[in-house]
Motif scaffolding. Sequence first.
Motif, PDB file in Angstrom:
ATOM      1  N   LEU A 186      -2.266  -6.865 -11.330  1.00  0.00           N
ATOM      2  CA  LEU A 186      -2.427  -6.539  -9.913  1.00  0.00           C
ATOM      3  C   LEU A 186      -1.066  -6.293  -9.259  1.00  0.00           C
ATOM      4  CD1 LEU A 186      -4.089  -6.212  -7.370  1.00  0.00           C
ATOM      5  CD2 LEU A 186      -4.133  -8.710  -7.131  1.00  0.00           C
ATOM      6  N   ALA A 187      -0.087  -7.119  -9.598  1.00  0.00           N
ATOM      7  CA  ALA A 187       1.258  -6.942  -9.030  1.00  0.00           C
ATOM      8  C   ALA A 187       1.837  -5.583  -9.402  1.00  0.00           C
ATOM      9  CB  ALA A 187       2.178  -8.064  -9.503  1.00  0.00           C
ATOM     10  N   ARG A 188       1.694  -5.193 -10.669  1.00  0.00           N
ATOM     11  CA  ARG A 188       2.203  -3.890 -11.099  1.00  0.00           C
ATOM     12  C   ARG A 188       1.470  -2.755 -10.391  1.00  0.00           C
ATOM     13  NH1 ARG A 188       2.219  -6.406 -16.302  1.00  0.00           N
ATOM     14  NH2 ARG A 188       0.254  -5.366 -16.836  1.00  0.00           N
ATOM     15  N   SER A 189       0.167  -2.923 -10.196  1.00  0.00           N
ATOM     16  CA  SER A 189      -0.620  -1.894  -9.526  1.00  0.00           C
ATOM     17  C   SER A 189      -0.190  -1.756  -8.064  1.00  0.00           C
ATOM     18  CB  SER A 189      -2.104  -2.241  -9.613  1.00  0.00           C
ATOM     19  OG  SER A 189      -2.901  -1.260  -9.004  1.00  0.00           O
ATOM     20  N   MET A 190       0.119  -2.871  -7.423  1.00  0.00           N
ATOM     21  CA  MET A 190       0.581  -2.828  -6.031  1.00  0.00           C
ATOM     22  C   MET A 190       1.939  -2.142  -5.920  1.00  0.00           C
ATOM     23  SD  MET A 190      -0.588  -6.586  -4.670  1.00  0.00           S
ATOM     24  CE  MET A 190      -2.252  -6.839  -4.019  1.00  0.00           C
ATOM     25  N   LEU A 191       2.834  -2.453  -6.840  1.00  0.00           N
ATOM     26  CA  LEU A 191       4.151  -1.819  -6.829  1.00  0.00           C
ATOM     27  C   LEU A 191       4.043  -0.317  -7.114  1.00  0.00           C
ATOM     28  CD1 LEU A 191       6.361  -4.487  -8.636  1.00  0.00           C
ATOM     29  CD2 LEU A 191       6.321  -3.916  -6.202  1.00  0.00           C
ATOM     30  N   SER A 192       3.128   0.054  -8.006  1.00  0.00           N
ATOM     31  CA  SER A 192       2.911   1.466  -8.300  1.00  0.00           C
ATOM     32  C   SER A 192       2.394   2.197  -7.067  1.00  0.00           C
ATOM     33  CB  SER A 192       1.916   1.615  -9.452  1.00  0.00           C
ATOM     34  OG  SER A 192       1.611   2.964  -9.696  1.00  0.00           O
ATOM     35  N   ALA A 193       1.440   1.572  -6.349  1.00  0.00           N
ATOM     36  CA  ALA A 193       0.915   2.187  -5.126  1.00  0.00           C
ATOM     37  C   ALA A 193       2.015   2.307  -4.080  1.00  0.00           C
ATOM     38  CB  ALA A 193      -0.244   1.346  -4.586  1.00  0.00           C
ATOM     39  N   ALA A 194       2.857   1.283  -3.973  1.00  0.00           N
ATOM     40  CA  ALA A 194       3.960   1.327  -3.020  1.00  0.00           C
ATOM     41  C   ALA A 194       4.922   2.468  -3.353  1.00  0.00           C
ATOM     42  CB  ALA A 194       4.697  -0.008  -3.010  1.00  0.00           C
ATOM     43  N   SER A 195       5.194   2.667  -4.636  1.00  0.00           N
ATOM     44  CA  SER A 195       6.091   3.746  -5.053  1.00  0.00           C
ATOM     45  C   SER A 195       5.518   5.108  -4.703  1.00  0.00           C
ATOM     46  CB  SER A 195       6.346   3.661  -6.562  1.00  0.00           C
ATOM     47  OG  SER A 195       7.018   2.471  -6.898  1.00  0.00           O
ATOM     48  N   ARG A 196       4.213   5.266  -4.852  1.00  0.00           N
ATOM     49  CA  ARG A 196       3.580   6.542  -4.523  1.00  0.00           C
ATOM     50  C   ARG A 196       3.624   6.805  -3.022  1.00  0.00           C
ATOM     51  NH1 ARG A 196      -1.872   6.493  -8.335  1.00  0.00           N
ATOM     52  NH2 ARG A 196      -0.803   6.505 -10.349  1.00  0.00           N
ATOM     53  N   ILE A 197       3.440   5.749  -2.239  1.00  0.00           N
ATOM     54  CA  ILE A 197       3.523   5.906  -0.786  1.00  0.00           C
ATOM     55  C   ILE A 197       4.931   6.325  -0.389  1.00  0.00           C
ATOM     56  CG2 ILE A 197       3.486   4.639   1.397  1.00  0.00           C
ATOM     57  CD1 ILE A 197       1.185   2.985   0.308  1.00  0.00           C
ATOM     58  N   ARG A 198       5.933   5.668  -0.980  1.00  0.00           N
ATOM     59  CA  ARG A 198       7.329   5.972  -0.654  1.00  0.00           C
ATOM     60  C   ARG A 198       7.692   7.394  -1.105  1.00  0.00           C
ATOM     61  NH1 ARG A 198       9.342   2.185  -3.336  1.00  0.00           N
ATOM     62  NH2 ARG A 198       9.543   0.612  -1.700  1.00  0.00           N
ATOM     63  N   ALA A 199       7.301   7.767  -2.308  1.00  0.00           N
ATOM     64  CA  ALA A 199       7.653   9.086  -2.843  1.00  0.00           C
ATOM     65  C   ALA A 199       6.953  10.213  -2.103  1.00  0.00           C
ATOM     66  CB  ALA A 199       7.315   9.154  -4.331  1.00  0.00           C
ATOM     67  N   GLY A 200       5.726   9.958  -1.656  1.00  0.00           N
ATOM     68  CA  GLY A 200       4.965  11.007  -0.995  1.00  0.00           C
ATOM     69  C   GLY A 200       5.051  10.995   0.515  1.00  0.00           C
ATOM     70  N   SER A 201       5.841  10.063   1.046  1.00  0.00           N
ATOM     71  CA  SER A 201       5.977   9.930   2.504  1.00  0.00           C
ATOM     72  C   SER A 201       4.607   9.822   3.171  1.00  0.00           C
ATOM     73  CB  SER A 201       6.750  11.131   3.082  1.00  0.00           C
ATOM     74  OG  SER A 201       8.050  11.183   2.532  1.00  0.00           O
ATOM     75  N   ILE A 202       3.730   9.045   2.558  1.00  0.00           N
ATOM     76  CA  ILE A 202       2.372   8.868   3.080  1.00  0.00           C
ATOM     77  C   ILE A 202       2.396   7.951   4.296  1.00  0.00           C
ATOM     78  CG2 ILE A 202       0.064   7.983   2.543  1.00  0.00           C
ATOM     79  CD1 ILE A 202       0.640   8.723  -0.389  1.00  0.00           C
ATOM     80  N   ARG A 203       1.748   8.363   5.362  1.00  0.00           N
ATOM     81  CA  ARG A 203       1.670   7.535   6.565  1.00  0.00           C
ATOM     82  C   ARG A 203       0.509   6.564   6.420  1.00  0.00           C
ATOM     83  NH1 ARG A 203       1.895  10.908  11.972  1.00  0.00           N
ATOM     84  NH2 ARG A 203       2.058   8.770  12.734  1.00  0.00           N
ATOM     85  N   ALA A 204       0.815   5.363   5.973  1.00  0.00           N
ATOM     86  CA  ALA A 204      -0.215   4.352   5.760  1.00  0.00           C
ATOM     87  C   ALA A 204      -0.304   3.445   6.984  1.00  0.00           C
ATOM     88  CB  ALA A 204       0.113   3.515   4.522  1.00  0.00           C
ATOM     89  N   PRO A 205      -1.507   3.041   7.382  1.00  0.00           N
ATOM     90  CA  PRO A 205      -1.666   2.205   8.573  1.00  0.00           C
ATOM     91  C   PRO A 205      -1.081   0.814   8.372  1.00  0.00           C
ATOM     92  CG  PRO A 205      -3.750   2.416   7.390  1.00  0.00           C
ATOM     93  CD  PRO A 205      -2.789   3.373   6.753  1.00  0.00           C
ATOM     94  N   LEU A 206      -0.703   0.193   9.491  1.00  0.00           N
ATOM     95  CA  LEU A 206      -0.159  -1.161   9.459  1.00  0.00           C
ATOM     96  C   LEU A 206      -1.293  -2.170   9.574  1.00  0.00           C
ATOM     97  CD1 LEU A 206       2.879  -0.677  11.881  1.00  0.00           C
ATOM     98  CD2 LEU A 206       2.926  -0.702   9.379  1.00  0.00           C
ATOM     99  N   LEU A 207      -1.034  -3.383   9.089  1.00  0.00           N
ATOM    100  CA  LEU A 207      -1.992  -4.469   9.243  1.00  0.00           C
ATOM    101  C   LEU A 207      -1.647  -5.263  10.494  1.00  0.00           C
ATOM    102  CD1 LEU A 207      -2.407  -5.878   5.627  1.00  0.00           C
ATOM    103  CD2 LEU A 207      -3.884  -4.322   6.858  1.00  0.00           C
ATOM    104  N   ALA A 208      -2.669  -5.577  11.290  1.00  0.00           N
ATOM    105  CA  ALA A 208      -2.445  -6.363  12.501  1.00  0.00           C
ATOM    106  C   ALA A 208      -2.124  -7.811  12.141  1.00  0.00           C
ATOM    107  CB  ALA A 208      -3.694  -6.299  13.384  1.00  0.00           C
TER     108      ALA A 208
END
Length: 277
Positions: free
Chosen positions: A44-66
């Motif tokens: 799960l940790a690796r999957s989260m880091l992979s998703a984070a890398s894709r967001i950073r590389a693609g400049s994806i505007r992801a919503p914030l958590l309240a």
Amino acid sequence: MLEVLVWMAKVESALARSLGHNSASSSSETARRLKKVSRRKRVLARSMLSAASRIRAGSIRAPLLAGLKSLRDDIDDSLSFLVTAIESGLDGAELGEALAVHECLKWNNVILALGGPVRDSFPEGVSMLVAAQRHKRAVESFLELGGLPQSLFRLRAADPVWRERLLLIGEFGPALRQGFRGESLVEAASGKDAIERLRERYYGAVLADEDLPDFKASELCRKASRIFPGIEDRFLFLYGGLEKKGKLPGPGKGMRRLHKSASKEKILEEVGLILDR
């Protein structure tokens, strides 16, 4: 979301290390279950880091958590308490209860909050939701086999973030069907019906009665594998008897099978192992 994913990956990695170390000094059965939870946390940790890398590389505007600040404080405090308790020798029911409290806190306040935004605006991150659901199932298995029904109920009652598709072929009681709360169930009364369902979509696991009225188990597997090569590894057959020399009837070597008298918990565990492949 990027910040949350990186932080949660650190949380899961830290607890994976602690649980992995604890498993080395536990009884064999407890150690086996702890290792599985630890392994799922690392995935799960690796999957989260992979998703984070894709967001950073693609400049994806992801919503914030309240309420992120208070959430982080609560979860970090829970992690510190749990790691300290494990290092001091916490085991058995006490370990299960402390782990359940920590997992419920993360799942209800962070994982569920991530589920909708990921599905709606970041489909590349769905693999992270699958990893999260499989991790949750590993924790539930640890609590169930440890005889901790109250802790298990609190975690299992939480909504899933990803539903695996499960095909049931044959007649199964309501108690067993209700056990697959986190999966999307499709039922088929016969082998012919099952093949029609398989032509429509792929299934993460297939639970089938070997005594179907129209197909033998081996024939069902052959037909299914023509549609999706390799899906025969996703089958679990329930058989009703033994041959004279004690051999199990069925479609061949390597196929998972259980006797129909097996407990609901055992069947759910075996299906979970198939889904986790």
